[in-house]
Design a protein around this motif. Structure first.
Motif, PDB file in Angstrom:
ATOM      1  N   LEU A 142      -5.242  56.712  30.697  1.00 27.85           N
ATOM      2  CA  LEU A 142      -4.950  57.580  31.831  1.00 27.85           C
ATOM      3  C   LEU A 142      -5.855  57.160  32.975  1.00 27.85           C
ATOM      4  CD1 LEU A 142      -4.855  61.003  29.986  1.00 27.85           C
ATOM      5  CD2 LEU A 142      -2.936  59.533  30.585  1.00 27.85           C
ATOM      6  N   GLY A 143      -5.428  57.383  34.167  1.00 27.70           N
ATOM      7  CA  GLY A 143      -6.266  57.035  35.316  1.00 27.70           C
ATOM      8  C   GLY A 143      -5.609  55.971  36.161  1.00 27.70           C
ATOM      9  N   SER A 144      -6.407  55.016  36.591  1.00 27.78           N
ATOM     10  CA  SER A 144      -5.935  53.997  37.519  1.00 27.78           C
ATOM     11  C   SER A 144      -4.750  53.238  36.949  1.00 27.78           C
ATOM     12  CB  SER A 144      -7.066  53.009  37.825  1.00 27.78           C
ATOM     13  OG  SER A 144      -6.575  51.940  38.587  1.00 27.78           O
ATOM     14  N   ALA A 145      -3.764  53.018  37.786  1.00 28.38           N
ATOM     15  CA  ALA A 145      -2.576  52.276  37.372  1.00 28.38           C
ATOM     16  C   ALA A 145      -2.798  50.774  37.474  1.00 28.38           C
ATOM     17  CB  ALA A 145      -1.378  52.682  38.221  1.00 28.38           C
ATOM     18  N   LYS A 146      -3.969  50.368  37.919  1.00 33.96           N
ATOM     19  CA  LYS A 146      -4.345  48.965  38.062  1.00 33.96           C
ATOM     20  C   LYS A 146      -3.476  48.226  39.073  1.00 33.96           C
ATOM     21  CE  LYS A 146      -7.377  48.945  34.599  1.00 33.96           C
ATOM     22  NZ  LYS A 146      -7.678  50.345  34.469  1.00 33.96           N
ATOM     23  N   GLU A 147      -2.941  48.942  40.029  1.00 34.12           N
ATOM     24  CA  GLU A 147      -2.182  48.307  41.100  1.00 34.12           C
ATOM     25  C   GLU A 147      -2.334  49.132  42.360  1.00 34.12           C
ATOM     26  OE1 GLU A 147       2.311  49.708  40.612  1.00 34.12           O
ATOM     27  OE2 GLU A 147       1.595  48.565  38.891  1.00 34.12           O
ATOM     28  N   GLY A 148      -1.983  48.559  43.468  1.00 36.51           N
ATOM     29  CA  GLY A 148      -2.096  49.264  44.727  1.00 36.51           C
ATOM     30  C   GLY A 148      -3.241  48.758  45.580  1.00 36.51           C
ATOM     31  N   VAL A 149      -4.220  48.115  44.977  1.00 31.92           N
ATOM     32  CA  VAL A 149      -5.340  47.594  45.749  1.00 31.92           C
ATOM     33  C   VAL A 149      -4.865  46.474  46.671  1.00 31.92           C
ATOM     34  CG1 VAL A 149      -7.571  46.417  45.606  1.00 31.92           C
ATOM     35  CG2 VAL A 149      -7.034  48.266  44.028  1.00 31.92           C
ATOM     36  N   GLY A 150      -3.983  45.629  46.166  1.00 29.13           N
ATOM     37  CA  GLY A 150      -3.446  44.541  46.990  1.00 29.13           C
ATOM     38  C   GLY A 150      -2.697  45.071  48.203  1.00 29.13           C
ATOM     39  N   HIS A 151      -1.937  46.127  48.017  1.00 28.95           N
ATOM     40  CA  HIS A 151      -1.199  46.749  49.117  1.00 28.95           C
ATOM     41  C   HIS A 151      -2.171  47.335  50.133  1.00 28.95           C
ATOM     42  CE1 HIS A 151       1.370  49.721  51.133  1.00 28.95           C
ATOM     43  NE2 HIS A 151       2.353  48.898  50.817  1.00 28.95           N
ATOM     44  N   TRP A 152      -3.219  47.994  49.651  1.00 27.94           N
ATOM     45  CA  TRP A 152      -4.220  48.587  50.529  1.00 27.94           C
ATOM     46  C   TRP A 152      -4.918  47.504  51.346  1.00 27.94           C
ATOM     47  CZ3 TRP A 152      -9.551  48.334  51.081  1.00 27.94           C
ATOM     48  CH2 TRP A 152     -10.145  49.369  51.804  1.00 27.94           C
ATOM     49  N   ILE A 153      -5.286  46.402  50.695  1.00 28.68           N
ATOM     50  CA  ILE A 153      -5.947  45.298  51.397  1.00 28.68           C
ATOM     51  C   ILE A 153      -5.001  44.682  52.425  1.00 28.68           C
ATOM     52  CG2 ILE A 153      -6.880  42.960  51.092  1.00 28.68           C
ATOM     53  CD1 ILE A 153      -8.110  43.988  48.447  1.00 28.68           C
ATOM     54  N   ALA A 154      -3.730  44.508  52.061  1.00 27.90           N
ATOM     55  CA  ALA A 154      -2.747  43.929  52.994  1.00 27.90           C
ATOM     56  C   ALA A 154      -2.599  44.799  54.237  1.00 27.90           C
ATOM     57  CB  ALA A 154      -1.402  43.757  52.303  1.00 27.90           C
TER      58      ALA A 154
END
Length: 125
Positions: A13-25
């Motif tokens: 449970l917790g972080s989906a391990k994705e979305g950081v790339g989108h945030w950085i972009a």
């Protein structure tokens, strides 16, 4: 009563391990738009009062055409990233996927139209 440890209950449970790339972009495109925005405003001010021939001569400069194409491309990329976040946060149910697809297609089509227009004017087509 469960025999699992507290760590075992929350594992997965917790972080989906994705979305950081989108945030950085989004952040990179925003910084790029700040730089390109200053260039664009300066370019518009320098062309105030000029006619179409003056503008086409200005745009036929490879540096100006490249900067204009970058401005168009980064603007529509940033727009698509922002609208994707809005749709993911506020659109639910069966309308989410078609909305995301429509945003991507419309953003790509408008960027392509803008870039091809710059190329047409720059090359005198």
């Amino acid at each position: 009563m469960s025999l699992r440890s507290p760590l075992g209950r929350v594992r997965g449970l917790g972080s989906a391990k994705e979305g950081v790339g989108h945030w950085i972009a989004q952040r990179v495109s925003a910084v790029g738009l700040i730089v390109l925005g200053f260039w664009f405003v300066t370019a518009i001010i320098s062309n105030v009062g000029g006619d179409y021939a003056t503008f086409t001569r200005w745009l036929s400069n490879p540096g100006n055409a490249t900067m204009m194409i970058l401005t168009i491309g980064v603007s529509f990329w940033h727009m698509a990233l922002g609208l994707q976040v809005v749709i993911e946060d506020y659109v639910h149910g069966g309308a989410r996927a078609p909305s995301l697809i429509a945003v991507k297609l419309v953003s790509f089509a408008l960027a392509a139209f803008g870039i091809l227009s710059v190329l047409k004017v720059a090359f005198g087509g």
